[in-house]
Write an enzyme that holds these catalytic residues in place. Structure first.
Site, PDB file in Angstrom:
ATOM      1  N   LEU A  52       0.195   3.796  -2.267  1.00 59.01           N
ATOM      2  CA  LEU A  52       0.719   3.357  -3.595  1.00 59.01           C
ATOM      3  C   LEU A  52       1.364   4.517  -4.135  1.00 59.01           C
ATOM      4  O   LEU A  52       1.024   5.885  -4.034  1.00 59.01           O
ATOM      5  CB  LEU A  52      -0.498   2.845  -4.406  1.00 59.01           C
ATOM      6  CG  LEU A  52      -1.268   1.492  -3.828  1.00 59.01           C
ATOM      7  CD1 LEU A  52      -2.348   1.322  -4.657  1.00 59.01           C
ATOM      8  CD2 LEU A  52      -0.209   0.414  -3.721  1.00 59.01           C
ATOM      9  N   HIS A  53       2.513   4.327  -5.019  1.00 58.11           N
ATOM     10  CA  HIS A  53       2.853   5.533  -5.961  1.00 58.11           C
ATOM     11  C   HIS A  53       2.985   4.848  -7.572  1.00 58.11           C
ATOM     12  O   HIS A  53       2.593   4.012  -7.600  1.00 58.11           O
ATOM     13  CB  HIS A  53       4.243   5.839  -5.423  1.00 58.11           C
ATOM     14  CG  HIS A  53       5.152   4.635  -4.958  1.00 58.11           C
ATOM     15  ND1 HIS A  53       5.792   3.860  -6.021  1.00 58.11           N
ATOM     16  CD2 HIS A  53       5.480   4.266  -3.774  1.00 58.11           C
ATOM     17  CE1 HIS A  53       6.500   3.059  -5.645  1.00 58.11           C
ATOM     18  NE2 HIS A  53       6.530   3.146  -4.399  1.00 58.11           N
ATOM     19  N   SER A  64       9.447   5.315  -3.783  1.00 55.51           N
ATOM     20  CA  SER A  64       9.289   4.355  -2.733  1.00 55.51           C
ATOM     21  C   SER A  64       8.461   4.998  -1.618  1.00 55.51           C
ATOM     22  O   SER A  64       8.323   5.969  -1.509  1.00 55.51           O
ATOM     23  CB  SER A  64      10.646   3.915  -1.754  1.00 55.51           C
ATOM     24  OG  SER A  64      10.582   3.621  -0.666  1.00 55.51           O
ATOM     25  N   GLY A  82       1.071  -1.261  -0.082  1.00 55.20           N
ATOM     26  CA  GLY A  82       0.113  -0.001  -0.079  1.00 55.20           C
ATOM     27  C   GLY A  82       0.835   1.258  -0.040  1.00 55.20           C
ATOM     28  O   GLY A  82       2.023   1.369  -0.230  1.00 55.20           O
ATOM     29  N   GLN A  91      11.479  -4.537 -10.177  1.00 58.29           N
ATOM     30  CA  GLN A  91      13.017  -4.478 -10.269  1.00 58.29           C
ATOM     31  C   GLN A  91      13.583  -3.884  -8.936  1.00 58.29           C
ATOM     32  O   GLN A  91      15.053  -4.353  -8.474  1.00 58.29           O
ATOM     33  CB  GLN A  91      13.687  -4.010 -11.550  1.00 58.29           C
ATOM     34  CG  GLN A  91      15.088  -3.860 -11.962  1.00 58.29           C
ATOM     35  CD  GLN A  91      15.737  -5.260 -11.692  1.00 58.29           C
ATOM     36  OE1 GLN A  91      15.145  -6.188 -12.263  1.00 58.29           O
ATOM     37  NE2 GLN A  91      17.111  -5.279 -11.268  1.00 58.29           N
ATOM     38  N   HIS A 145       3.930   1.277  -8.055  1.00 56.84           N
ATOM     39  CA  HIS A 145       3.149   0.220  -7.969  1.00 56.84           C
ATOM     40  C   HIS A 145       2.363   0.460  -9.070  1.00 56.84           C
ATOM     41  O   HIS A 145       1.598  -0.823  -9.695  1.00 56.84           O
ATOM     42  CB  HIS A 145       2.286   0.569  -6.630  1.00 56.84           C
ATOM     43  CG  HIS A 145       3.193   0.540  -5.383  1.00 56.84           C
ATOM     44  ND1 HIS A 145       3.158   1.589  -4.679  1.00 56.84           N
ATOM     45  CD2 HIS A 145       3.824  -0.652  -4.692  1.00 56.84           C
ATOM     46  CE1 HIS A 145       3.841   1.272  -3.533  1.00 56.84           C
ATOM     47  NE2 HIS A 145       4.170  -0.075  -3.617  1.00 56.84           N
TER      48      HIS A 145
HETATM   49  P1  AMP Z   1       5.903  -2.476  -1.647  1.00 58.17           P
HETATM   50  O1  AMP Z   1       4.532  -1.883  -1.393  1.00 58.17           O
HETATM   51  O2  AMP Z   1       7.123  -1.517  -1.391  1.00 58.17           O
HETATM   52  O3  AMP Z   1       5.953  -3.829  -0.802  1.00 58.17           O
HETATM   53  O4  AMP Z   1       6.213  -2.754  -3.249  1.00 58.17           O
HETATM   54  C1  AMP Z   1       5.027  -3.482  -3.906  1.00 58.17           C
HETATM   55  C2  AMP Z   1       5.711  -4.022  -5.385  1.00 58.17           C
HETATM   56  O5  AMP Z   1       5.923  -2.788  -6.007  1.00 58.17           O
HETATM   57  C3  AMP Z   1       7.281  -4.940  -5.125  1.00 58.17           C
HETATM   58  O6  AMP Z   1       7.083  -5.671  -6.189  1.00 58.17           O
HETATM   59  C4  AMP Z   1       8.235  -3.472  -5.321  1.00 58.17           C
HETATM   60  O7  AMP Z   1       9.227  -4.025  -5.998  1.00 58.17           O
HETATM   61  C5  AMP Z   1       7.326  -2.675  -6.244  1.00 58.17           C
HETATM   62  N1  AMP Z   1       7.806  -1.241  -6.415  1.00 58.17           N
HETATM   63  C6  AMP Z   1       8.000  -0.517  -5.134  1.00 58.17           C
HETATM   64  N2  AMP Z   1       8.664   0.548  -5.912  1.00 58.17           N
HETATM   65  C7  AMP Z   1       8.939   0.660  -7.062  1.00 58.17           C
HETATM   66  C8  AMP Z   1       9.425   1.361  -8.177  1.00 58.17           C
HETATM   67  N3  AMP Z   1       9.673   2.485  -7.891  1.00 58.17           N
HETATM   68  N4  AMP Z   1       9.489   1.019  -9.351  1.00 58.17           N
HETATM   69  C9  AMP Z   1       8.741  -0.295  -9.664  1.00 58.17           C
HETATM   70  N5  AMP Z   1       8.294  -0.987  -8.790  1.00 58.17           N
HETATM   71  C10 AMP Z   1       8.506  -0.686  -7.392  1.00 58.17           C
END
Ligand code: AMP
Length: 277
Positions: free
Chosen positions: A30-31, A182, A28, A145, A34
């Site tokens: 989200l940006h 992030s 969550g 990635q 995501h």
């Molecule tokens: P998280 O919510 O941080 O657990 O991320 C969920 C998914 O989004 C994971 O597969 C992350 O690798 C991906 N993700 C997070 N930040 C980025 C980004 N800047 N670019 C691409 N994918 C991302």
């Protein structure tokens, strides 16, 4: 778009979907990073399921689980603009009911880098991803990635446990100055936000050195280290030039590689990586 909180509800709706299902697990807040995963999943599949769950078992006691940013209404608003069929928002009790005692442990690829700095982090990640894949049973699951070692761990699980799901890796989405998007960037003060660009600058330096013919990873790491040390707010956790698939440290760049790093900017720990291939 249906929002469900329980596993039985999710399973009932999942059964009604026909064709391929793309799944995007998230924590969550989200940006655009995501949303890039969600967009790619909706282009490549008949239906899309997104999960939003801040998984407690991948945080250590000293980490930011309690403070991790959460804003479900904002997340749902963003997802409403995308072609998402089901959003799964389970509670801790739904995912870890009393008596829960089975864990997924992945050896080797979890032992370095993030695994060395964050003991038990990947045990939590491996367990929750396995559970979510078992619950959702997608055709394809989408990962960023940006979390390169997480991708390697998930690929290992899917191969070793014959899970029959395709893992799709989506390139890192960055801010205009290169900082990888992030959820944790929200912790940065404006001075720290400026300082945080040092991660991307050092990765670009690595790529430039490699493009100019440098194969010796010690030399590349030394130059990255000196650059980052010029930023007073930055403290290096690790820098590595690693095999792009296994994340094993390389002495020489003689195969597809990744420059990977974790750096603290003030109290905020950021990770990033750059393919050298
Ligand atoms: P998280 O919510 O941080 O657990 O991320 C969920 C998914 O989004 C994971 O597969 C992350 O690798 C991906 N993700 C997070 N930040 C980025 C980004 N800047 N670019 C691409 N994918 C991302």
């Amino acid at each position: 778009m249906e929002v469900v909180k329980t596993i039985p509800e999710l399973r009932t709706l999942r059964q009604k979907l026909s064709g391929t299902v793309g799944f995007v697990p998230t924590m969550g807040h989200l940006h655009e990073g995501h949303l890039a995963l969600v967009k790619q999943a909706s282009m490549e599949n008949s239906a899309v399921i997104v999960s939003i769950y801040v998984n407690p078992t991948q945080f250590s006691l000293s980490e930011d689980f309690a403070d991790y940013p959460r804003d479900l209404n904002r997340d749902l608003e963003l997802l409403r603009r995308e072609a998402v069929d089901i959003i799964f928002v389970p509670s801790d009790d739904e995912m870890y009911p009393p008596g829960f005692s089975s864990w997924v442990e992945v050896e080797e690829v979890t032992e370095r880098l993030e695994g060395a700095s964050r003991p038990r982090h990947f045990r939590g990640v491996a367990t929750i991803v396995t559970k979510l894949l078992n619950i959702v049973r997608p055709s394809r699951a989408y990962f960023g990635q940006k979390d390169a070692q997480q991708v390697a761990v998930v690929k290992r699980i899917v191969a070793d446990l014959n899970m029959g799901v395709e893992i799709v890796v989506v390139p890192t989405v960055r801010e205009s100055d290169g900082l990888a998007m992030s959820s944790r960037n929200i912790y940065l003060s404006s001075r720290e936000r400026q300082a945080a660009t040092i991660l991307f600058q050092s990765l670009m330096l690595a790529r430039q050195l490699w493009q100019d013919g440098e194969k010796n990873t010690d030399k590349i790491q030394q130059q990255m280290t000196s650059l980052i040390q010029k930023e007073p707010l930055a403290q290096i956790d690790y820098i590595s030039i690693a095999d792009a698939e296994t994340l094993e440290e390389l002495k020489s760049i003689d195969r597809p590689a990744l420059a990977v790093l974790a750096v603290r900017i003030g109290k905020t720990r950021l990770i990033d990586n750059m393919p050298l291939e």
